[in-house]
Write a protein that holds these residues in place. Structure first.
Motif, PDB file in Angstrom:
ATOM      1  N   PRO A   1      -5.486  13.749  45.652  1.00 41.18           N
ATOM      2  CA  PRO A   1      -4.069  13.873  45.254  1.00 41.18           C
ATOM      3  C   PRO A   1      -3.941  13.991  43.742  1.00 41.18           C
ATOM      4  CG  PRO A   1      -4.586  11.615  45.883  1.00 41.18           C
ATOM      5  CD  PRO A   1      -5.793  12.425  46.226  1.00 41.18           C
ATOM      6  N   HIS A   2      -2.825  14.562  43.299  1.00 47.09           N
ATOM      7  CA  HIS A   2      -2.579  14.698  41.861  1.00 47.09           C
ATOM      8  C   HIS A   2      -2.512  13.317  41.217  1.00 47.09           C
ATOM      9  CE1 HIS A   2      -2.095  18.993  41.920  1.00 47.09           C
ATOM     10  NE2 HIS A   2      -1.216  18.912  42.903  1.00 47.09           N
ATOM     11  N   GLY A   3      -2.969  13.253  40.011  1.00 48.23           N
ATOM     12  CA  GLY A   3      -3.125  11.966  39.332  1.00 48.23           C
ATOM     13  C   GLY A   3      -4.569  11.531  39.436  1.00 48.23           C
ATOM     14  N   LEU A   4      -5.097  11.490  40.663  1.00 44.35           N
ATOM     15  CA  LEU A   4      -6.514  11.174  40.843  1.00 44.35           C
ATOM     16  C   LEU A   4      -7.402  12.331  40.385  1.00 44.35           C
ATOM     17  CD1 LEU A   4      -6.727   9.254  44.240  1.00 44.35           C
ATOM     18  CD2 LEU A   4      -6.842   8.359  41.915  1.00 44.35           C
ATOM     19  N   ILE A   5      -6.895  13.559  40.505  1.00 46.00           N
ATOM     20  CA  ILE A   5      -7.653  14.698  39.960  1.00 46.00           C
ATOM     21  C   ILE A   5      -7.836  14.507  38.456  1.00 46.00           C
ATOM     22  CG2 ILE A   5      -7.606  17.184  39.489  1.00 46.00           C
ATOM     23  CD1 ILE A   5      -6.153  17.552  42.145  1.00 46.00           C
ATOM     24  N   GLY A   6      -6.756  14.160  37.770  1.00 43.26           N
ATOM     25  CA  GLY A   6      -6.829  13.911  36.330  1.00 43.26           C
ATOM     26  C   GLY A   6      -7.763  12.762  36.011  1.00 43.26           C
ATOM     27  N   LEU A   7      -7.734  11.696  36.844  1.00 41.33           N
ATOM     28  CA  LEU A   7      -8.599  10.534  36.614  1.00 41.33           C
ATOM     29  C   LEU A   7     -10.067  10.911  36.761  1.00 41.33           C
ATOM     30  CD1 LEU A   7      -9.040   7.506  36.169  1.00 41.33           C
ATOM     31  CD2 LEU A   7      -8.775   7.189  38.644  1.00 41.33           C
ATOM     32  N   LEU A   8     -10.411  11.661  37.818  1.00 38.40           N
ATOM     33  CA  LEU A   8     -11.816  12.034  38.026  1.00 38.40           C
ATOM     34  C   LEU A   8     -12.295  13.015  36.961  1.00 38.40           C
ATOM     35  CD1 LEU A   8     -13.836  11.085  40.245  1.00 38.40           C
ATOM     36  CD2 LEU A   8     -11.458  10.454  40.636  1.00 38.40           C
ATOM     37  N   LEU A   9     -11.424  13.894  36.494  1.00 39.06           N
ATOM     38  CA  LEU A   9     -11.817  14.753  35.374  1.00 39.06           C
ATOM     39  C   LEU A   9     -12.016  13.915  34.109  1.00 39.06           C
ATOM     40  CD1 LEU A   9      -9.539  17.889  35.894  1.00 39.06           C
ATOM     41  CD2 LEU A   9     -12.004  17.711  36.263  1.00 39.06           C
ATOM     42  N   ALA A  10     -11.194  12.881  33.946  1.00 33.81           N
ATOM     43  CA  ALA A  10     -11.382  11.962  32.815  1.00 33.81           C
ATOM     44  C   ALA A  10     -12.715  11.248  32.924  1.00 33.81           C
ATOM     45  CB  ALA A  10     -10.240  10.950  32.769  1.00 33.81           C
ATOM     46  N   VAL A  11     -13.139  10.912  34.160  1.00 34.16           N
ATOM     47  CA  VAL A  11     -14.457  10.308  34.378  1.00 34.16           C
ATOM     48  C   VAL A  11     -15.553  11.231  33.850  1.00 34.16           C
ATOM     49  CG1 VAL A  11     -16.158   9.725  36.165  1.00 34.16           C
ATOM     50  CG2 VAL A  11     -13.814   8.880  36.347  1.00 34.16           C
ATOM     51  N   ILE A  12     -15.450  12.516  34.193  1.00 28.62           N
ATOM     52  CA  ILE A  12     -16.481  13.476  33.796  1.00 28.62           C
ATOM     53  C   ILE A  12     -16.492  13.664  32.275  1.00 28.62           C
ATOM     54  CG2 ILE A  12     -17.194  15.895  33.979  1.00 28.62           C
ATOM     55  CD1 ILE A  12     -15.934  15.764  36.870  1.00 28.62           C
ATOM     56  N   PHE A  13     -15.310  13.830  31.688  1.00 28.72           N
ATOM     57  CA  PHE A  13     -15.232  13.970  30.233  1.00 28.72           C
ATOM     58  C   PHE A  13     -15.710  12.697  29.536  1.00 28.72           C
ATOM     59  CE2 PHE A  13     -12.372  17.638  30.877  1.00 28.72           C
ATOM     60  CZ  PHE A  13     -12.833  18.476  29.878  1.00 28.72           C
ATOM     61  N   SER A  14     -15.319  11.527  30.054  1.00 25.16           N
ATOM     62  CA  SER A  14     -15.723  10.259  29.449  1.00 25.16           C
ATOM     63  C   SER A  14     -17.233  10.102  29.468  1.00 25.16           C
ATOM     64  CB  SER A  14     -15.074   9.080  30.188  1.00 25.16           C
ATOM     65  OG  SER A  14     -13.678   9.077  30.004  1.00 25.16           O
ATOM     66  N   ALA A  15     -17.841  10.480  30.602  1.00 21.31           N
ATOM     67  CA  ALA A  15     -19.293  10.382  30.710  1.00 21.31           C
ATOM     68  C   ALA A  15     -19.974  11.299  29.696  1.00 21.31           C
ATOM     69  CB  ALA A  15     -19.730  10.743  32.127  1.00 21.31           C
ATOM     70  N   ALA A  16     -19.449  12.506  29.550  1.00 23.65           N
ATOM     71  CA  ALA A  16     -20.010  13.440  28.563  1.00 23.65           C
ATOM     72  C   ALA A  16     -19.876  12.873  27.153  1.00 23.65           C
ATOM     73  CB  ALA A  16     -19.302  14.784  28.661  1.00 23.65           C
ATOM     74  N   MET A  17     -18.716  12.301  26.857  1.00 24.80           N
ATOM     75  CA  MET A  17     -18.469  11.759  25.526  1.00 24.80           C
ATOM     76  C   MET A  17     -19.354  10.553  25.237  1.00 24.80           C
ATOM     77  SD  MET A  17     -14.329  12.164  25.650  1.00 24.80           S
ATOM     78  CE  MET A  17     -14.012  10.963  24.359  1.00 24.80           C
ATOM     79  N   SER A  18     -19.490   9.643  26.216  1.00 24.83           N
ATOM     80  CA  SER A  18     -20.255   8.415  25.978  1.00 24.83           C
ATOM     81  C   SER A  18     -21.720   8.718  25.719  1.00 24.83           C
ATOM     82  CB  SER A  18     -20.117   7.465  27.169  1.00 24.83           C
ATOM     83  OG  SER A  18     -20.750   7.993  28.321  1.00 24.83           O
ATOM     84  N   SER A  19     -22.304   9.582  26.546  1.00 27.65           N
ATOM     85  CA  SER A  19     -23.708   9.916  26.382  1.00 27.65           C
ATOM     86  C   SER A  19     -23.948  10.707  25.098  1.00 27.65           C
ATOM     87  CB  SER A  19     -24.186  10.721  27.596  1.00 27.65           C
ATOM     88  OG  SER A  19     -25.575  10.917  27.534  1.00 27.65           O
ATOM     89  N   THR A  20     -23.074  11.676  24.827  1.00 26.10           N
ATOM     90  CA  THR A  20     -23.220  12.494  23.619  1.00 26.10           C
ATOM     91  C   THR A  20     -23.069  11.657  22.366  1.00 26.10           C
ATOM     92  OG1 THR A  20     -22.293  14.379  24.824  1.00 26.10           O
ATOM     93  CG2 THR A  20     -22.418  14.562  22.441  1.00 26.10           C
ATOM     94  N   ALA A  21     -22.132  10.702  22.376  1.00 29.86           N
ATOM     95  CA  ALA A  21     -21.930   9.837  21.200  1.00 29.86           C
ATOM     96  C   ALA A  21     -23.191   9.041  20.882  1.00 29.86           C
ATOM     97  CB  ALA A  21     -20.761   8.892  21.454  1.00 29.86           C
ATOM     98  N   GLY A  22     -23.818   8.466  21.922  1.00 33.19           N
ATOM     99  CA  GLY A  22     -25.047   7.718  21.710  1.00 33.19           C
ATOM    100  C   GLY A  22     -26.154   8.601  21.161  1.00 33.19           C
TER     101      GLY A  22
END
Length: 561
Positions: free
Chosen positions: A401-422
């Protein structure tokens, strides 16, 4: 996606960036910037270590790995707790006693400058390339799904990371990674719950597990001794053990996370937390992939999950052949769905017979998929035929459902950001401390080195974005990162093990042994079918054996003189 998804996505990402900049503003010296004033608590260290390793590749590619090959990838992590214990006992006290900024400083104390520089350069090459893949992995998929240009997606991920990493250094990375881990794990749990809820009426959790088990997706342990098989118990316990020793013990992106702890105890607890929590976390992500497989047994999946690539083929000469294969795929799917529905209503021998029939139909589906991939490559030789990395994101975009799509995309972006930052933080630290400060500009002020670290962070970030923009998708993404690491980690670990435990081997012997070992590993990878995990003990063993041999030859020369 609608406006709610965009608000959730960018609201989450901007909140993390702002939080990181706010919490870590004012790093005024090199120790604060690179080591966070050694103020980190064990849970921050543990979460930061996990977040650095858990890139977007983990959340995009791992479910696809389970969808295609089942959950036996979990064997890759079986040796992790043991590796964390070994490092906690041996490596952490050594780094604290020497008060190092990077792992490679120790090598000059034990050997000489050229050995330190060699290890640092091997790390910079490996981790610099990995940082590009870490950005590229989610970018190529998200750009395809969202219709964004690849360059724009790379820039969004890369620039957001650069902002807070440059601003606060190690503390910014560690502080933001706590928030990112909460988003990542919360989002995955929600995805699993929604996935189970979305299954057809009459099929609950136990039925889904039954289907996954009978279709071969829940097999966790493979006892075979096939050295060409990437995931067996033996490659997981031995090959991965060496990989983890090297990654967590000698890779600056991880070492920097735990040497910033308040004490040896805090650092040890952080690493042990990683060892205990990482396996259940990976089990959850793989289990989600197995459940996505079950979901697509009852809801028809696309014959090729990368819809953007498939759409390009529709209007080519091969489009008619593709349409015929899709019709055949639909017929097989419908028969398999009915067979599984019957199997769930039966027991004993009849149920087993129906599951066997369903497995045969699954093999037929897989064969059709392979034909589709051949058609796609025939129509466009530059098209990427590997589509398992698109499995989970397809489920997210089409069924959540909408809202959760945004949350799961945020999961993917967050994971990319966290690993790349380290990774960027570690690349900047190693470049500043091991290369620039040690060999290029030896005498300068603390302010100069602080500014240099920030500049190197920006430069490595831009290089990672550039590499991500022009990279080519490599097979399964999570495997690509591990293969890249396995090409270098064995040699680096060999240098460190000789340094720790074989005191009679001196600098020249280990230096030339490492050079030859690295060349040997690369040659083995490109000329043999040896599974990549075995490259880790192979490289490590060659360094140790050649190091002992070269030292013996050197000693004999000295005696003759």
């Amino acid at each position: 996606m609608n406006i709610i998804d965009w608000i959730v996505l960018f609201g989450t990402l901007l909140s993390i960036v702002i939080y990181g900049v706010y919490k870590t503003r004012g790093s005024q010296n090199i120790e604060s910037y690179l080591l966070g004033d050694k103020s980190m608590k064990w849970w921050t260290i543990g979460l930061s270590v996990m977040a650095t390793q858990a890139s977007a590749i983990t959340f995009l590619s791992t479910p696809g790995q389970a969808f295609e090959d089942g959950m036996r990838f979990i064997q890759f992590y079986f040796s992790l707790p043991l590796a964390m214990v070994v490092l906690s006992v041996t490596v952490i006290p050594l780094y604290y006693r020497l008060k190092v900024y990077t792992a490679y400083e120790y090598l000059e104390t034990r050997f000489d400058l050229k050995t330190r520089t060699l290890a640092a350069l091997l790390f910079l090459i490996q981790r610099g390339l990995a940082a590009g893949i870490t950005i590229y992995a989610p970018a190529i998929i998200l750009s395809s799904i969202l219709g964004w240009p690849l360059t724009l997606t790379n820039l969004i991920i890369g620039l957001l990371v650069i902002i807070y990493t440059v601003s606060g250094g190690t503390r910014a990375v560690s502080q933001t990674q706590k928030q990112q881990m909460a988003v990542m794990m919360g989002g995955m749990v929600v995805a699993l719950l929604v996935l189970i809820w979305k299954l057809p009426e009459g099929i609950g959790f136990s039925e889904a597990v039954e289907v996954a088990g009978n279709m071969g997706k829940l097999h966790l342990v493979d006892l075979s001794l096939d050295f060409e098989d990437r995931y067996t118990l033996w490659s997981g316990m031995l090959g991965s053990f060496f990989l983890f020793l090297s990654y967590f013990g000698t890779d600056q992106s991880q070492v920097q996370r735990y040497i910033s702890g308040k004490s040896i105890t805090e650092s040890r607890l952080g690493l042990l937390m990683n060892g205990l929590v990482k396996i259940p976390m990976q089990f959850l992500i793989l289990f989600i992939g197995a459940m996505v497989f079950v979901f697509f047994q009852f809801y028809q999946p696309p014959v090729f999950f990368n819809e953007a690539v498939k759409e390009k083929i529709v209007h080519t000469v091969e489009g008619e052949q593709l349409a015929e294969l899709e019709e055949e795929f639909t017929a097989v799917f419908l028969e398999k769905r009915e067979t599984l529905a019957q199997a769930l209503r039966q027991e004993g021998a009849l149920a087993r017979e129906l599951y066997t029939k369903a497995e045969l139909l699954q093999e037929k589906e897989d064969a059709i998929r392979m034909e589709v991939k051949e058609v796609i490559v025939a129509a466009d030789p530059l098209a990427e035929p590997k589509d398992t990395d698109y499995v989970f994101i397809t489920f997210i975009m089409n069924y959540l459902p909408h809202g959760l799509i945004g949350l799961l995309l945020a999961v993917i972006f967050s994971a990319a950001m966290s690993s790349t930052a380290g990774e960027l933080n570690a690349l900047a630290s190693t470049t500043t401390v091991d290369i620039y400060k040690r060999s290029i500009k030896k005498e300068a002020s603390e302010v100069h080195y602080l500014q240099s670290s920030k500049l190197f962070t920006v430069l490595w970030g831009l290089l990672a974005i550039a590499f991500a923009t022009y990279a080519t998708l490599l097979d399964n993404l999570i495997e690509a990162v591990n293969i890249l690491g396995s090409l270098f980690y064995g040699s680096i670990l060999g240098i460190f093990l000789v340094a720790f435990y074989i005191k009679r081997v001196k600098s020249n012997a280990v230096f030339y042994a490492a050079l030859l070992a690295e060349a040997f590993v690369v040659i083995c990878y490109f000329t043999t079918d040896l599974a990549f995990l075995w490259l880790n003990p192979l490289g490590c063993g060659v360094v140790i054996i050649l190091g002992l041999l070269f030292q013996e030859l050197e000693n004999r020369k000295k005696v003759k003189r």
